[in-house]
Write a protein that holds these residues in place. Structure first.
Motif: not given
Length: 491
Positions: A281-282, A273-277, A285-288, A266-267
């Motif tokens: 998804p952190p 699009i839908y989050t303030k930051e 992103e960190k995992y990849i 989902a993220g």
């Protein structure tokens, strides 16, 4: 003191009230251009990637078929509108074929025939009091643009924006609800991670991520175009729609794995699009980034957003549109174990094993297992992650393999899932629409004509493509008429 019969009477009223939909809740049904229109080379329409894929790689289609004729809705649109009216639909979601409207994919050539067809469809719906809901892109990319790299070419952001401008200009005075892109996770994951759908290119973890970023930027460009130039005139709403499998943990020890998978499923197409930051998804992103480094890449395989791009994509929505069919369970991979039978949603990428609960019955489609509570859980998860906004269910339906008009399992699927929608509304989720997939049996992508999702049966052996209402269509019509799951009398 209330007597027993009086108590039962009040209880019955309460039960009915619990299964009645809020005033203003809308019911519709959906189709997609390639799946129903046919007329693949009529007039000046150019080939889409699905025309090319089915003609040249038919071995990838279950029955070797194509959408060349499909439901022949290009010619039978009047009959389809009559059927939609007979069901009492509040709205009808259809998609516009990019290569039918813009034969070479670019905005310098506009097909008069394509304009006529969609004008006829939109005007015909409005004459019957049915709201047209239009999707700009439901997977039928012009082959001409695919030859230039398709969704992995960053220039497609401008190409899509140009296409959107033409569509808004032509139809925006009458269409007030728009979906920019349908199921980006399928466009990028099923194509590039799995290599299963048109154009059939396998590039997991590379092409899939380029595709994903470009789709988010293209959606944002189309939304901002509408917001700045067309909303002041037409006052419509625009968003994209995501198909999301609900992912639940095998057990409490695997909550982290399930949540990481949800942030991918989902993220990936929501967080930016839908989050303030904004941005990816952190956790994902960190995992990849860490995994790419271990693999010897000089930078993450997941292309970064610049700060300017984050701001450009962030907030480009008027509602959240979700397609839901099925669920999976997640747990950590055991040593030497593969990701399970469904490598989508990054299962292989993030080291998660996905499968299904043994109690979930299987529909006709190989990927489809029935778990109604997953819809409620998903809606609650979306609100928790993306806020108290308007949510629309833009696809939900059930597949069979037989042309059975007495489709009891489909009726049960709809009733069970609609009950979960009501429970989600009681949970405080602002769900305003429900869309049955699909109005008609159609061309079901790599399943060809072997999977049937229609409220209405279509005889694909009949040159006239005869349409016949199933019992599920009558159930749905009664639901719309009564606005309740309790007042339905099929007799």
């Amino acid at each position: 003191m209330m007597n027993y019969m009086g108590y039962i009477g009040v209880l019955g009223v309460l039960v009915q009230a619990e299964r009645r939909f809020p005033d203003g809740f809308k019911f519709g049904a959906a189709t997609a251009a390639y799946q129903v229109e046919g007329a693949w080379n009529s007039s000046d329409k150019a080939p889409s990637i699905w025309d090319t894929f089915t003609h040249h790689q038919s071995e990838n289609i279950a029955d070797g078929s194509s959408g060349d004729v499909a439901c022949d809705s290009y010619n039978k649109w009047r009959e389809d509108i009559e059927l939609a009216s007979e069901l009492g639909l509040h709205f009808y979601r259809f998609s516009i074929s990019w290569p039918r409207l813009l034969p070479n994919g670019f905005s310098n050539v506009i097909s008069e025939d394509g304009v006529r067809y969609y004008n006829d469809l939109i005007d015909g719906l409005l004459e019957k009091g049915i709201e047209p809901v239009a999707t700009l892109y439901h997977w039928d990319l012009p082959q001409n643009l695919q030859d230039l790299g398709g969704w992995t070419n960053p220039l497609i952001v401008d190409w899509f924006k140009d296409y959107a401008r033409i569509v808004y200009t032509l139809f925006g005075d009458r269409v007030k609800t728009w979906i920019t892109i349908n199921e980006a996770i399928v466009v990028c994951e099923v194509v590039y991670t799995m290599g299963s759908f048109a154009p059939g290119i396998s590039s997991p973890g590379l092409g899939s991520y380029l595709c994903g970023k470009n789709i988010l930027l293209a959606h944002a460009a189309a939304w901002r175009l509408y917001d700045e130039e067309f909303r002041p005139m037409y006052h419509g709403k625009v968003s994209l729609t995501n198909q999301i499998f609900w992912i639940e943990p095998y057990s409490e020890e695997f909550i982290e794995e399930a949540e990481l998978t949800m942030q991918y499923a989902a993220g990936f197409y929501s967080h930016a699009i839908y989050t303030k930051e904004g941005g990816w998804p952190p956790t994902f992103e960190k995992y990849i980034a860490e995994k790419s480094k271990r693999e010897g890449y000089p930078r993450s395989r997941l292309p970064a957003f610049t700060e300017e791009e984050k701001e450009f994509v962030k907030g480009t929505y008027d509602f959240y549109a979700v397609n839901y069919y099925t669920s999976r369970r997640a747990r950590a991979l055991k040593p030497g174990e593969a990701a399970g039978e469904w490598p989508m949603f990054g299962a292989g990428e993030i080291g998660v094993f996905l499968d299904v609960h043994p109690d979930w019955p299987q529909a006709a489609s190989h990927w489809f297992y029935v778990n109604p509570p997953g819809l409620r859980k998903l809606l609650v998860w979306l609100k928790k992650n993306y806020g108290d906004i308007e949510y629309m269910i833009i696809e939900n339906g059930y597949s069979t393999s037989e042309r059975d008009l007495n489709d009891i399992k489909r009726i049960q699927y709809y009733e069970d899932h609609l009950e979960q929608v009501l429970l989600a509304i009681k949970d405080g989720v602002n769900v305003t629409r429900y869309t049955a997939w699909t109005l008609l049996d159609n061309y079901e992508w790599t399943d060809g004509y072997t999977s049937k999702f229609g409220l209405i049966d279509v005889d694909f052996n009949d040159p006239a493509r005869k349409r016949t209402l199933r019992d599920s269509a009558r159930f749905y019509a009664k639901l719309i008429e009564t606005h309740s799951l309790d007042d339905i009398n099929m007799v």
